[in-house]
Design a protein around this motif. Structure first.
Motif, PDB file in Angstrom:
ATOM      1  N   ALA A   1       9.269  12.212  -3.785  1.00 19.33           N
ATOM      2  CA  ALA A   1       9.886  11.264  -4.702  1.00 19.33           C
ATOM      3  C   ALA A   1       9.363   9.868  -4.389  1.00 19.33           C
ATOM      4  O   ALA A   1      10.064   9.023  -3.866  1.00 19.33           O
ATOM      5  N   VAL A   2       8.097   9.648  -4.659  1.00 14.47           N
ATOM      6  CA  VAL A   2       7.462   8.380  -4.318  1.00 14.47           C
ATOM      7  C   VAL A   2       7.822   7.323  -5.348  1.00 14.47           C
ATOM      8  O   VAL A   2       7.728   7.553  -6.544  1.00 14.47           O
ATOM      9  N   THR A   3       8.247   6.169  -4.848  1.00 18.07           N
ATOM     10  CA  THR A   3       8.499   5.032  -5.724  1.00 18.07           C
ATOM     11  C   THR A   3       7.793   3.812  -5.168  1.00 18.07           C
ATOM     12  O   THR A   3       7.731   3.621  -3.963  1.00 18.07           O
ATOM     13  N   ASP A   4       7.250   3.012  -6.052  1.00 15.40           N
ATOM     14  CA  ASP A   4       6.609   1.756  -5.688  1.00 15.40           C
ATOM     15  C   ASP A   4       7.667   0.679  -5.859  1.00 15.40           C
ATOM     16  O   ASP A   4       8.017   0.298  -6.969  1.00 15.40           O
ATOM     17  N   ASN A   5       8.214   0.224  -4.751  1.00 16.81           N
ATOM     18  CA  ASN A   5       9.331  -0.702  -4.810  1.00 16.81           C
ATOM     19  C   ASN A   5       8.929  -2.162  -4.929  1.00 16.81           C
ATOM     20  O   ASN A   5       9.743  -2.999  -5.266  1.00 16.81           O
ATOM     21  N   PHE A   6       7.683  -2.469  -4.622  1.00 22.65           N
ATOM     22  CA  PHE A   6       7.293  -3.867  -4.598  1.00 22.65           C
ATOM     23  C   PHE A   6       5.781  -3.955  -4.549  1.00 22.65           C
ATOM     24  O   PHE A   6       5.171  -3.552  -3.581  1.00 22.65           O
ATOM     25  N   SER A   7       5.183  -4.437  -5.581  1.00 18.23           N
ATOM     26  CA  SER A   7       3.740  -4.645  -5.528  1.00 18.23           C
ATOM     27  C   SER A   7       3.326  -5.683  -6.555  1.00 18.23           C
ATOM     28  O   SER A   7       4.007  -5.931  -7.536  1.00 18.23           O
TER      29      SER A   7
ATOM     30  N   VAL B   1       0.941  -7.338  -0.520  1.00 16.06           N
ATOM     31  CA  VAL B   1       1.887  -6.415   0.111  1.00 16.06           C
ATOM     32  C   VAL B   1       2.374  -5.390  -0.907  1.00 16.06           C
ATOM     33  O   VAL B   1       2.647  -5.704  -2.057  1.00 16.06           O
ATOM     34  N   LYS B   2       2.470  -4.146  -0.458  1.00  8.74           N
ATOM     35  CA  LYS B   2       2.985  -3.075  -1.300  1.00  8.74           C
ATOM     36  C   LYS B   2       3.971  -2.272  -0.467  1.00  8.74           C
ATOM     37  O   LYS B   2       3.698  -1.961   0.686  1.00  8.74           O
ATOM     38  N   VAL B   3       5.114  -1.948  -1.035  1.00 10.12           N
ATOM     39  CA  VAL B   3       6.114  -1.125  -0.369  1.00 10.12           C
ATOM     40  C   VAL B   3       6.261   0.168  -1.157  1.00 10.12           C
ATOM     41  O   VAL B   3       6.503   0.144  -2.355  1.00 10.12           O
ATOM     42  N   VAL B   4       6.096   1.291  -0.473  1.00  7.74           N
ATOM     43  CA  VAL B   4       6.202   2.601  -1.096  1.00  7.74           C
ATOM     44  C   VAL B   4       7.263   3.386  -0.343  1.00  7.74           C
ATOM     45  O   VAL B   4       7.320   3.337   0.883  1.00  7.74           O
ATOM     46  N   LYS B   5       8.112   4.100  -1.066  1.00  6.36           N
ATOM     47  CA  LYS B   5       9.153   4.918  -0.443  1.00  6.36           C
ATOM     48  C   LYS B   5       9.037   6.341  -0.953  1.00  6.36           C
ATOM     49  O   LYS B   5       8.908   6.575  -2.143  1.00  6.36           O
ATOM     50  N   ASP B   6       9.074   7.277  -0.007  1.00  4.67           N
ATOM     51  CA  ASP B   6       9.176   8.686  -0.363  1.00  4.67           C
ATOM     52  C   ASP B   6      10.439   9.194   0.304  1.00  4.67           C
ATOM     53  O   ASP B   6      10.498   9.322   1.522  1.00  4.67           O
TER      54      ASP B   6
END
Length: 124
Positions: A2-8, A14-19
Motif C-alpha cells: 500500500a505505497v503512498t507518496d506523502n510528500f514530494s 525530499v520525497k516521503v513514501v509509506k508502505d
C-alpha cells in the motif's frame, strides 16, 4: 502493498513514501527514479518474530533470485516498537529502488512476513 507518496515536489528534492503493508511481494521503483534513501522508519507488525526489510537497486528484481543491496532485520514490537535507520550519506539507488518484506534472511524469500511491515522512507 500500500505505497503512498506523502510528500514530494514541494520546492524540495525530499520525497516521503509509506508502505503500510509491506509483504513478500516486491514493490517496484518506489522512488519513481534514481535516488538516495536518507531515513527509514520500520515497524514490524508481529510481536516477537524478526522480519526483514530488503531493498534492491533494481526496478524489477526477482524475489528469491535477485540479491538485495540492503537487508535490515526488524525486531518484533515486543522488543522495539519501531526502528529508525539514519544513513549519513544515504543509500544510493542508481537504477531505482524496489523493496520487499520477508520472514527469511538473506537473498531467499521462502516465507511471507507473519504480519506486515510498515516502512516510512525519506529520500532526497
Amino acid at each position: 502493498m500500500a505505497v503512498t507518496d506523502n510528500f514530494s515536489n514541494r520546492g524540495t528534492s525530499v520525497k516521503v513514501v509509506k508502505d503500510s503493508a509491506l509483504s513478500n511481494t516486491v514493490v517496484t521503483n518506489i522512488l519513481a527514479a534514481t535516488g538516495t534513501i536518507k531515513i527509514l522508519r520500520l515497524i514490524n507488525g508481529h510481536a516477537t518474530t524478526v522480519n526483514y526489510f530488503k531493498a534492491y537497486d533494481n526496478t524489477a528484481p526477482v524475489s528469491g533470485t535477485t540479491e538485495p543491496d540492503i537487508i535490515i532485520p526488524v525486531a518484533g514490537t515486543d522488543s522495539i516498537p519501531s526502528q529508525i535507520v539514519y544513513a549519513v550519506n544515504g543509500f544510493t539507488f542508481s537504477s531505482g529502488a524496489s523493496i520487499i518484506g520477508s520472514a527469511t534472511a538473506g537473498k531467499a524469500n521462502t516465507a511471507a512476513v507473519a504480519t506486515s511491515l510498515t516502512a516510512d522512507i525519506i529520500s532526497g
